[in-house]
Motif scaffolding. Structure first.
Motif, PDB file in Angstrom:
ATOM      1  N   UNK A   1       0.805  -1.214   0.000  1.00  0.00           N
ATOM      2  CA  UNK A   1       0.000   0.000   0.000  1.00  0.00           C
ATOM      3  C   UNK A   1       0.847   1.277   0.000  1.00  0.00           C
ATOM      4  N   UNK A   2       1.895   1.336   0.822  1.00  0.00           N
ATOM      5  CA  UNK A   2       2.816   2.476   0.851  1.00  0.00           C
ATOM      6  C   UNK A   2       2.108   3.820   1.031  1.00  0.00           C
ATOM      7  N   UNK A   3       1.592   4.061   2.233  1.00  0.00           N
ATOM      8  CA  UNK A   3       0.970   5.342   2.560  1.00  0.00           C
ATOM      9  C   UNK A   3       1.423   5.789   3.945  1.00  0.00           C
ATOM     10  N   UNK A   4       1.416   7.091   4.171  1.00  0.00           N
ATOM     11  CA  UNK A   4       1.872   7.639   5.452  1.00  0.00           C
ATOM     12  C   UNK A   4       0.725   7.844   6.436  1.00  0.00           C
ATOM     13  N   UNK A   5      -0.514   7.944   5.947  1.00  0.00           N
ATOM     14  CA  UNK A   5      -1.696   8.207   6.786  1.00  0.00           C
ATOM     15  C   UNK A   5      -1.572   9.535   7.529  1.00  0.00           C
ATOM     16  N   UNK A   6      -0.779  10.476   6.998  1.00  0.00           N
ATOM     17  CA  UNK A   6      -0.651  11.791   7.629  1.00  0.00           C
ATOM     18  C   UNK A   6      -1.800  12.717   7.246  1.00  0.00           C
ATOM     19  N   UNK A   7      -2.408  12.489   6.085  1.00  0.00           N
ATOM     20  CA  UNK A   7      -3.570  13.251   5.640  1.00  0.00           C
ATOM     21  C   UNK A   7      -4.807  12.393   5.869  1.00  0.00           C
ATOM     22  N   UNK A   8      -6.009  12.964   5.773  1.00  0.00           N
ATOM     23  CA  UNK A   8      -7.205  12.114   5.817  1.00  0.00           C
ATOM     24  C   UNK A   8      -7.088  11.022   4.757  1.00  0.00           C
ATOM     25  N   UNK A   9      -7.091   9.771   5.199  1.00  0.00           N
ATOM     26  CA  UNK A   9      -6.765   8.648   4.319  1.00  0.00           C
ATOM     27  C   UNK A   9      -7.902   7.638   4.280  1.00  0.00           C
ATOM     28  N   UNK A  10      -8.331   7.310   3.073  1.00  0.00           N
ATOM     29  CA  UNK A  10      -9.378   6.322   2.845  1.00  0.00           C
ATOM     30  C   UNK A  10      -8.742   5.080   2.224  1.00  0.00           C
ATOM     31  N   UNK A  11      -8.955   3.932   2.869  1.00  0.00           N
ATOM     32  CA  UNK A  11      -8.430   2.664   2.366  1.00  0.00           C
ATOM     33  C   UNK A  11      -9.614   1.745   2.098  1.00  0.00           C
ATOM     34  N   UNK A  12      -9.766   1.354   0.845  1.00  0.00           N
ATOM     35  CA  UNK A  12     -10.915   0.542   0.432  1.00  0.00           C
ATOM     36  C   UNK A  12     -10.420  -0.799  -0.091  1.00  0.00           C
ATOM     37  N   UNK A  13     -10.892  -1.886   0.529  1.00  0.00           N
ATOM     38  CA  UNK A  13     -10.665  -3.236   0.011  1.00  0.00           C
ATOM     39  C   UNK A  13     -11.907  -3.634  -0.781  1.00  0.00           C
ATOM     40  N   UNK A  14     -11.704  -4.042  -2.013  1.00  0.00           N
ATOM     41  CA  UNK A  14     -12.846  -4.422  -2.856  1.00  0.00           C
ATOM     42  C   UNK A  14     -12.476  -5.589  -3.770  1.00  0.00           C
ATOM     43  N   UNK A  15     -13.501  -6.246  -4.309  1.00  0.00           N
ATOM     44  CA  UNK A  15     -13.272  -7.284  -5.312  1.00  0.00           C
ATOM     45  C   UNK A  15     -12.702  -6.615  -6.563  1.00  0.00           C
ATOM     46  N   UNK A  16     -11.694  -7.225  -7.153  1.00  0.00           N
ATOM     47  CA  UNK A  16     -11.025  -6.654  -8.322  1.00  0.00           C
ATOM     48  C   UNK A  16     -11.922  -6.783  -9.554  1.00  0.00           C
ATOM     49  N   UNK A  17     -12.832  -5.817  -9.673  1.00  0.00           N
ATOM     50  CA  UNK A  17     -13.773  -5.767 -10.788  1.00  0.00           C
ATOM     51  C   UNK A  17     -13.860  -4.337 -11.303  1.00  0.00           C
ATOM     52  N   UNK A  18     -14.231  -4.138 -12.572  1.00  0.00           N
ATOM     53  CA  UNK A  18     -14.363  -2.778 -13.109  1.00  0.00           C
ATOM     54  C   UNK A  18     -15.442  -1.978 -12.374  1.00  0.00           C
ATOM     55  N   UNK A  19     -15.207  -0.685 -12.242  1.00  0.00           N
ATOM     56  CA  UNK A  19     -16.224   0.230 -11.721  1.00  0.00           C
ATOM     57  C   UNK A  19     -16.005   0.731 -10.310  1.00  0.00           C
ATOM     58  N   UNK A  20     -15.233   0.018  -9.499  1.00  0.00           N
ATOM     59  CA  UNK A  20     -15.095   0.426  -8.104  1.00  0.00           C
ATOM     60  C   UNK A  20     -14.310   1.730  -7.962  1.00  0.00           C
ATOM     61  N   UNK A  21     -13.247   1.896  -8.724  1.00  0.00           N
ATOM     62  CA  UNK A  21     -12.468   3.123  -8.645  1.00  0.00           C
ATOM     63  C   UNK A  21     -13.325   4.319  -9.054  1.00  0.00           C
ATOM     64  N   UNK A  22     -14.074   4.177 -10.136  1.00  0.00           N
ATOM     65  CA  UNK A  22     -14.945   5.266 -10.597  1.00  0.00           C
ATOM     66  C   UNK A  22     -16.001   5.604  -9.555  1.00  0.00           C
ATOM     67  N   UNK A  23     -16.527   4.586  -8.893  1.00  0.00           N
ATOM     68  CA  UNK A  23     -17.561   4.812  -7.873  1.00  0.00           C
ATOM     69  C   UNK A  23     -17.010   5.642  -6.713  1.00  0.00           C
ATOM     70  N   UNK A  24     -15.816   5.309  -6.256  1.00  0.00           N
ATOM     71  CA  UNK A  24     -15.221   6.015  -5.117  1.00  0.00           C
ATOM     72  C   UNK A  24     -14.816   7.432  -5.508  1.00  0.00           C
TER      73      UNK A  24
END
Length: 233
Positions: free
Chosen positions: A144-167
């Motif tokens: 993942x490689x994130x610092x979590x210093x800013x407001x951070x959203x972490x989403x686990x989802x099934x690897x299917x089309x459309x989830x990135x666009x939805x978020x």
């Protein structure tokens, strides 16, 4: 997405902290604390592995006690850090600490395998970068490689089309700008992870809406500036 180098007063002066080392003590506390926030509840049991410099000099710098202190919810300036083992016993948090071998990891790295009071489990690999800053390298085996210093959203989802666009559409409609975004997956069609660092807070109702969407397995939100974490399935 490329990250821009930024310098602030914290980078120059360093953190307000208890302990002899910002990387081995303050950073270690933050690793434990962010792990607790990612878990979203009190820690019942923890298996802590220290690698590299953490393993070699960790006991002398109090890294082991600092990691446990963070898992208990302490901040780097908490005067109870040296007494964290006894505090863990009082709170009935069981833990084991040992040395581990990793390939290509930062020399100040810890792997924390934790279980919460509800039975929720999480594995975090994180490194201390100096000056009290940390990087979360892996969550449950996924990079993942994130610092979590800013407001951070972490989403686990099934690897299917459309989830990135939805978020991203959800954030756009609420006028929330994305500062950094990274995408990872364990395998094609498996579990994917979105890590989004935002310029401002994400409202609770948006998080609740996202958790209900088909294909979303887990939603975690961390606002380190307020010491808040939201975790849900």
């Amino acid at each position: 997405m490329k990250r821009e180098a930024q310098m602030n007063i914290f980078d120059i002066l360093g953190p307000v902290m208890v302990g002899p080392s910002s990387s081995h003590t303050a950073g270690a506390v933050r690793i434990g604390l962010v792990t607790r926030r990612l878990l979203g509840e009190k820690v019942k049991t923890a298996r802590i592995g220290m690698y590299g410099s953490f393993a070699a000099t960790g006991k002398g710098h109090g890294t082991d006690r600092a990691l446990v202190a963070g898992l208990l919810g302490m901040e780097p300036d908490d005067i109870r850090i040296p007494d964290s083992f006894a505090q863990a016993e009082r709170e009935k948090m069981k833990f084991q600490i040992g040395e581990i071998s990793l390939s290509g990891a930062h020399p100040n790295t810890a792997v924390l395998k934790v279980e919460g009071v509800s039975g929720r489990k999480l594995e975090v690999q994180a490194s201390s970068l100096g000056g009290g800053r940390i990087m979360i390298n892996r969550l449950d085996g996924i990079e993942v490689n994130c610092t979590c210093e800013m407001p951070t959203l972490i989403v686990h989802n099934i690897d299917q089309p459309g989830h990135v666009a939805k978020v991203t559409s959800m954030l756009f409609e609420s006028n929330i700008n994305i500062a950094n975004m990274s995408l990872y997956r364990d395998r094609r069609g498996g579990i994917a992870v979105m890590v989004i660092e935002a310029d401002k807070e994400i409202p609770e109702q948006m998080l609740e809406w996202l958790k209900q969407q088909e294909g979303i397995k887990k939603v975690t939100y961390i606002n380190a500036a307020k010491g808040e974490e939201k975790n849900g399935l």
